[in-house]
Motif scaffolding. Structure first.
Motif, mmCIF file in Angstrom:
data_model
loop_
_atom_site.group_PDB
_atom_site.id
_atom_site.type_symbol
_atom_site.label_atom_id
_atom_site.label_comp_id
_atom_site.label_asym_id
_atom_site.label_seq_id
_atom_site.Cartn_x
_atom_site.Cartn_y
_atom_site.Cartn_z
ATOM 1 N N GLN A 295 0.101 131.759 99.302
ATOM 2 C CA GLN A 295 0.540 131.637 100.693
ATOM 3 C C GLN A 295 2.014 131.999 100.825
ATOM 4 O O GLN A 295 2.417 132.654 101.786
ATOM 5 C CB GLN A 295 0.287 130.215 101.196
ATOM 6 C CG GLN A 295 -1.177 129.916 101.375
ATOM 7 C CD GLN A 295 -1.440 128.450 101.664
ATOM 8 O OE1 GLN A 295 -0.681 127.558 101.243
ATOM 9 N NE2 GLN A 295 -2.522 128.182 102.376
ATOM 10 N N PHE A 296 2.821 131.594 99.846
ATOM 11 C CA PHE A 296 4.230 131.975 99.862
ATOM 12 C C PHE A 296 4.366 133.498 99.848
ATOM 13 O O PHE A 296 5.113 134.065 100.640
ATOM 14 C CB PHE A 296 4.977 131.364 98.668
ATOM 15 C CG PHE A 296 6.389 131.857 98.542
ATOM 16 C CD1 PHE A 296 7.406 131.291 99.303
ATOM 17 C CD2 PHE A 296 6.706 132.881 97.665
ATOM 18 C CE1 PHE A 296 8.713 131.756 99.190
ATOM 19 C CE2 PHE A 296 7.998 133.353 97.550
ATOM 20 C CZ PHE A 296 9.007 132.780 98.318
ATOM 21 N N LEU B 111 5.913 121.519 99.825
ATOM 22 C CA LEU B 111 6.092 122.220 101.098
ATOM 23 C C LEU B 111 4.759 122.557 101.759
ATOM 24 O O LEU B 111 4.721 123.172 102.823
ATOM 25 C CB LEU B 111 6.895 123.507 100.884
ATOM 26 C CG LEU B 111 8.311 123.300 100.359
ATOM 27 C CD1 LEU B 111 8.922 124.618 99.932
ATOM 28 C CD2 LEU B 111 9.156 122.615 101.408
ATOM 29 N N GLY B 112 3.666 122.185 101.099
ATOM 30 C CA GLY B 112 2.343 122.462 101.646
ATOM 31 C C GLY B 112 1.913 123.901 101.471
ATOM 32 O O GLY B 112 1.095 124.399 102.237
ATOM 33 N N LEU B 113 2.462 124.570 100.454
ATOM 34 C CA LEU B 113 2.140 125.976 100.202
ATOM 35 C C LEU B 113 1.589 126.166 98.802
ATOM 36 O O LEU B 113 1.933 125.428 97.883
ATOM 37 C CB LEU B 113 3.398 126.844 100.318
ATOM 38 C CG LEU B 113 3.981 127.101 101.682
ATOM 39 C CD1 LEU B 113 5.295 127.865 101.558
ATOM 40 C CD2 LEU B 113 3.000 127.847 102.559
ATOM 41 N N VAL C 67 5.461 123.747 92.226
ATOM 42 C CA VAL C 67 6.771 123.582 92.872
ATOM 43 C C VAL C 67 6.708 123.779 94.377
ATOM 44 O O VAL C 67 7.550 123.251 95.111
ATOM 45 C CB VAL C 67 7.860 124.483 92.236
ATOM 46 C CG1 VAL C 67 8.046 124.141 90.765
ATOM 47 C CG2 VAL C 67 7.573 125.959 92.444
ATOM 48 N N LEU C 68 5.720 124.546 94.858
ATOM 49 C CA LEU C 68 5.597 124.784 96.299
ATOM 50 C C LEU C 68 4.721 123.738 96.991
ATOM 51 O O LEU C 68 4.739 123.631 98.213
ATOM 52 C CB LEU C 68 5.036 126.191 96.557
ATOM 53 C CG LEU C 68 5.977 127.339 96.178
ATOM 54 C CD1 LEU C 68 5.227 128.667 96.197
ATOM 55 C CD2 LEU C 68 7.187 127.384 97.092
ATOM 56 N N LEU D 136 12.299 129.323 99.885
ATOM 57 C CA LEU D 136 13.013 130.311 99.081
ATOM 58 C C LEU D 136 13.876 129.690 97.981
ATOM 59 O O LEU D 136 13.831 130.171 96.838
ATOM 60 C CB LEU D 136 13.838 131.245 99.971
ATOM 61 C CG LEU D 136 14.491 132.398 99.215
ATOM 62 C CD1 LEU D 136 13.445 133.278 98.545
ATOM 63 C CD2 LEU D 136 15.366 133.211 100.153
ATOM 64 N N PRO D 137 14.645 128.642 98.231
ATOM 65 C CA PRO D 137 15.421 128.057 97.122
ATOM 66 C C PRO D 137 14.537 127.535 95.989
ATOM 67 O O PRO D 137 14.903 127.635 94.814
ATOM 68 C CB PRO D 137 16.205 126.913 97.775
ATOM 69 C CG PRO D 137 16.220 127.233 99.225
ATOM 70 C CD PRO D 137 14.956 128.005 99.508
ATOM 71 N N VAL D 138 13.377 127.010 96.323
ATOM 72 C CA VAL D 138 12.431 126.536 95.311
ATOM 73 C C VAL D 138 11.948 127.723 94.480
ATOM 74 O O VAL D 138 11.903 127.667 93.244
ATOM 75 C CB VAL D 138 11.236 125.814 95.979
ATOM 76 C CG1 VAL D 138 10.164 125.470 94.969
ATOM 77 C CG2 VAL D 138 11.727 124.589 96.729
ATOM 78 N N TRP D 139 11.611 128.806 95.148
ATOM 79 C CA TRP D 139 11.163 130.021 94.466
ATOM 80 C C TRP D 139 12.274 130.571 93.568
ATOM 81 O O TRP D 139 12.037 130.921 92.411
ATOM 82 C CB TRP D 139 10.740 131.054 95.511
ATOM 83 C CG TRP D 139 10.283 132.348 94.938
ATOM 84 C CD1 TRP D 139 9.015 132.678 94.563
ATOM 85 C CD2 TRP D 139 11.081 133.502 94.672
ATOM 86 N NE1 TRP D 139 8.984 133.970 94.077
ATOM 87 C CE2 TRP D 139 10.241 134.487 94.140
ATOM 88 C CE3 TRP D 139 12.433 133.783 94.848
ATOM 89 C CZ2 TRP D 139 10.715 135.742 93.769
ATOM 90 C CZ3 TRP D 139 12.904 135.034 94.476
ATOM 91 C CH2 TRP D 139 12.046 135.999 93.938
ATOM 92 N N LYS D 140 13.494 130.633 94.086
ATOM 93 C CA LYS D 140 14.620 131.157 93.300
ATOM 94 C C LYS D 140 14.878 130.306 92.056
ATOM 95 O O LYS D 140 15.093 130.830 90.960
ATOM 96 C CB LYS D 140 15.891 131.203 94.153
ATOM 97 C CG LYS D 140 15.940 132.346 95.126
ATOM 98 C CD LYS D 140 17.275 132.326 95.868
ATOM 99 C CE LYS D 140 17.431 133.520 96.764
ATOM 100 N NZ LYS D 140 18.752 133.518 97.438
ATOM 101 N N ARG D 141 14.885 129.001 92.229
ATOM 102 C CA ARG D 141 15.129 128.092 91.108
ATOM 103 C C ARG D 141 14.049 128.268 90.033
ATOM 104 O O ARG D 141 14.343 128.346 88.836
ATOM 105 C CB ARG D 141 15.167 126.656 91.630
ATOM 106 C CG ARG D 141 15.593 125.627 90.640
ATOM 107 C CD ARG D 141 15.824 124.244 91.262
ATOM 108 N NE ARG D 141 14.792 123.791 92.181
ATOM 109 C CZ ARG D 141 14.933 123.734 93.511
ATOM 110 N NH1 ARG D 141 16.052 124.111 94.097
ATOM 111 N NH2 ARG D 141 13.941 123.306 94.275
#
Length: 146
Positions: free
Chosen positions: A48-49, A42-44, A38-39, A118-123
């Motif tokens: 790294q996140f 974003l290139g992460l 999912v990250l 952050l929204p990607v992580w939260k979802r």
């Protein structure tokens, strides 16, 4: 080979089914793959996140503080910082009071990327929380083991 040297296959099954280390490793790999997926736009990576998030603080962190939060040694942390530094997401500088100590800060670009991530992580976390019966209990148990 004597009978003492032979483990029955049932022992293998028992270890497979009960080993906390094995189950934690398998879960960690599955979680890492999910967050990597999912990250990726974003290139992460998930690592790294987590590293960027550990630097989201009011004052610059030193290497030891960040290594402790991420449960990694300083050598590994240094290697993980290099690509983020090359991308202009993190700044590594000497501490003004102790030149041997390195201070780590997010750059404005690093902060912008965290805001996007952050929204990607939260979802993704919301999806994962629905997969386990008691996510807060699981988190507490994992903290107890770490």
């Amino acid at each position: 080979m004597s009978k003492i040297d032979i483990l029955p296959f049932e022992t293998t099954i028992m270890v497979r089914d009960t080993c906390l280390c094995l189950h934690a490793q398998r879960a960690a790999r599955a979680l890492a793959r999910r967050f990597d997926d999912v990250l990726r736009p974003l290139g992460l990576t998930n690592g790294q996140f987590s590293l960027l998030m550990s630097l989201n603080r009011p004052q610059p962190a030193n290497m030891s503080q960040v290594a402790s939060v991420l449960a990694m040694d300083r050598t590994t942390l240094t290697a993980c910082l290099k690509p983020l530094e090359r991308r202009g997401l993190v700044n590594v500088s000497a501490d003004p009071d102790d030149k041997r100590t390195r201070r780590l800060t997010l750059t404005p670009e690093g902060r912008k990327l965290l805001v996007k991530a952050l929204p990607v992580w939260k979802r993704t976390h919301a999806e994962l929380d629905r997969l386990v019966s008691d996510p807060e209990h699981l988190r507490a148990d994992l903290r107890a083991l770490s």
